[in-house]
Write an enzyme that holds these catalytic residues in place. Sequence first.
Site, mmCIF file in Angstrom:
data_model
loop_
_atom_site.group_PDB
_atom_site.id
_atom_site.type_symbol
_atom_site.label_atom_id
_atom_site.label_comp_id
_atom_site.label_asym_id
_atom_site.label_seq_id
_atom_site.Cartn_x
_atom_site.Cartn_y
_atom_site.Cartn_z
ATOM 1 N N ASP A 13 0.877 -1.159 0.000
ATOM 2 C CA ASP A 13 0.000 0.000 0.000
ATOM 3 C C ASP A 13 0.923 1.220 0.000
ATOM 4 O OD1 ASP A 13 -2.344 1.601 0.400
ATOM 5 O OD2 ASP A 13 -1.764 1.777 2.508
ATOM 6 N N LEU A 14 0.390 2.400 -0.331
ATOM 7 C CA LEU A 14 1.232 3.599 -0.392
ATOM 8 C C LEU A 14 0.982 4.552 0.785
ATOM 9 C CD1 LEU A 14 3.166 5.544 -1.950
ATOM 10 C CD2 LEU A 14 1.144 6.378 -3.149
ATOM 11 N N ASP A 15 -0.239 5.108 0.805
ATOM 12 C CA ASP A 15 -0.553 6.156 1.789
ATOM 13 C C ASP A 15 -0.556 5.575 3.203
ATOM 14 O OD1 ASP A 15 -1.095 8.218 -0.211
ATOM 15 O OD2 ASP A 15 -2.872 7.032 -0.696
ATOM 16 N N THR A 21 1.359 10.461 3.525
ATOM 17 C CA THR A 21 0.295 11.127 2.770
ATOM 18 C C THR A 21 -1.117 10.857 3.287
ATOM 19 O OG1 THR A 21 0.729 9.300 1.267
ATOM 20 C CG2 THR A 21 1.412 11.479 0.534
ATOM 21 N N LYS A 49 -9.463 5.223 5.551
ATOM 22 C CA LYS A 49 -8.158 4.755 5.069
ATOM 23 C C LYS A 49 -8.339 3.615 4.070
ATOM 24 C CE LYS A 49 -5.258 6.004 8.970
ATOM 25 N NZ LYS A 49 -4.674 5.495 10.222
ATOM 26 N N ARG A 53 -11.738 7.288 -3.755
ATOM 27 C CA ARG A 53 -12.196 8.670 -3.636
ATOM 28 C C ARG A 53 -13.723 8.775 -3.536
ATOM 29 N NH1 ARG A 53 -9.821 12.243 -8.237
ATOM 30 N NH2 ARG A 53 -7.978 11.083 -7.548
ATOM 31 N N SER A 120 -2.154 0.371 -4.378
ATOM 32 C CA SER A 120 -2.775 1.538 -3.733
ATOM 33 C C SER A 120 -4.071 1.872 -4.445
ATOM 34 C CB SER A 120 -1.822 2.738 -3.820
ATOM 35 O OG SER A 120 -2.520 3.919 -3.483
ATOM 36 N N ALA A 121 -5.084 2.272 -3.674
ATOM 37 C CA ALA A 121 -6.357 2.683 -4.273
ATOM 38 C C ALA A 121 -6.260 4.086 -4.859
ATOM 39 C CB ALA A 121 -7.451 2.648 -3.215
ATOM 40 N N SER A 122 -5.122 4.745 -4.638
ATOM 41 C CA SER A 122 -5.015 6.148 -5.052
ATOM 42 C C SER A 122 -4.614 6.322 -6.505
ATOM 43 C CB SER A 122 -3.999 6.877 -4.178
ATOM 44 O OG SER A 122 -3.804 8.188 -4.662
ATOM 45 N N LYS A 151 -10.834 -2.137 -1.830
ATOM 46 C CA LYS A 151 -10.553 -2.839 -0.586
ATOM 47 C C LYS A 151 -11.810 -2.747 0.277
ATOM 48 C CE LYS A 151 -5.804 -1.170 -0.988
ATOM 49 N NZ LYS A 151 -4.737 -0.300 -0.511
ATOM 50 N N GLU A 175 0.090 -3.050 4.786
ATOM 51 C CA GLU A 175 -1.057 -2.141 4.846
ATOM 52 C C GLU A 175 -1.138 -1.385 6.173
ATOM 53 O OE1 GLU A 175 -3.678 -0.742 3.727
ATOM 54 O OE2 GLU A 175 -3.902 -1.559 1.726
ATOM 55 N N ASP A 176 -1.753 -0.197 6.134
ATOM 56 C CA ASP A 176 -2.062 0.525 7.381
ATOM 57 C C ASP A 176 -3.573 0.615 7.608
ATOM 58 O OD1 ASP A 176 -2.465 2.355 5.220
ATOM 59 O OD2 ASP A 176 -2.510 3.985 6.686
HETATM 60 C C1 G6P Z 1 -5.765 5.498 -0.629
HETATM 61 C C2 G6P Z 1 -5.930 6.347 0.614
HETATM 62 C C3 G6P Z 1 -7.341 6.904 0.706
HETATM 63 C C4 G6P Z 1 -7.732 7.587 -0.597
HETATM 64 C C5 G6P Z 1 -7.636 6.575 -1.750
HETATM 65 C C6 G6P Z 1 -7.984 7.209 -3.092
HETATM 66 O O1 G6P Z 1 -6.369 4.281 -0.430
HETATM 67 O O2 G6P Z 1 -5.669 5.582 1.774
HETATM 68 O O3 G6P Z 1 -7.359 7.855 1.757
HETATM 69 O O4 G6P Z 1 -9.063 8.077 -0.528
HETATM 70 O O5 G6P Z 1 -6.304 6.096 -1.802
HETATM 71 O O6 G6P Z 1 -7.030 8.192 -3.397
HETATM 72 P P1 G6P Z 1 -7.116 9.220 -4.594
HETATM 73 O O7 G6P Z 1 -5.779 9.885 -4.568
HETATM 74 O O8 G6P Z 1 -7.370 8.444 -5.849
HETATM 75 O O9 G6P Z 1 -8.244 10.152 -4.296
HETATM 76 MG MG MG Z 2 -2.915 3.194 3.381
#
Ligand code: G6P
Ligand code: MG
Length: 227
Positions: A13-15, A21, A49, A53, A120-122, A151, A175-176
Amino acid sequence: MVKFKDIKGFVFDLDGVIADTSVYHSKAWHQLADELGVQWSDELADNLKGVSRMDSLELILKTGGKENDYTQEEKEKYAAKKNANYLDLLKGMDSSAILPGIADFLASLEANNYKLSLASASKNSPLVLEQLGLAKYFAEKVDPAKLKHGKPDPEIFARGAQVLNLKPEQCIGVEDAKVGVESINSAGETSIGIGDVNVLSEADINFTKTSELTLANIKKAMEVGEV
Ligand code: G6P
Ligand code: MG
């Protein structure tokens, strides 16, 4: 039971694991929750977490009993506003935002020929990795835009192993987030939870801080049969 010597790859995972972040995500969501009149709490912050989005926005609205108050178009505007705030907070971020011990841990994984991927979901993760100077470690990334389920569904961590051409049982997921640990577990990988043991009690291995993340500590935890 999985043995340490059978582990060939790590899915990250990243954040909140690689970089600080998740604090910026929280800050930007908190700001939006205030604007929407939804009460912010540590529990809500924890539940957000690892959540995508749009699902995060839905969760915030639901928490405030406002899930039926906005059109899809309005929701998209709010999600875009949160992201713009998040990107503002990221401005000027550099390698100093890498969490303690992570740079050394990634270098040791590379030196020991482990395969690495990002789960990462980001959608901002490529940008974040670039800013941190860690993009070189993650040639293999799961694209969250291509996933059917977020997730805690196993899809993202299962893909994280697939992109490395490894079986899930050959991988450790890090993961966190509670939903992230659930995703790793249901994908059939060994899970490491970083943070509050009470929140991440389902993880195979728990570390309270990223600085504890070393191959020696993981080996020890797996040998004592914690897994
Ligand atoms: C990660 C973070 C979440 C965030 C998600 C989507 O999983 O832990 O806090 O909402 O990514 O990120 P994004 O940058 O695509 O909005
Ligand atoms: Mg995380």
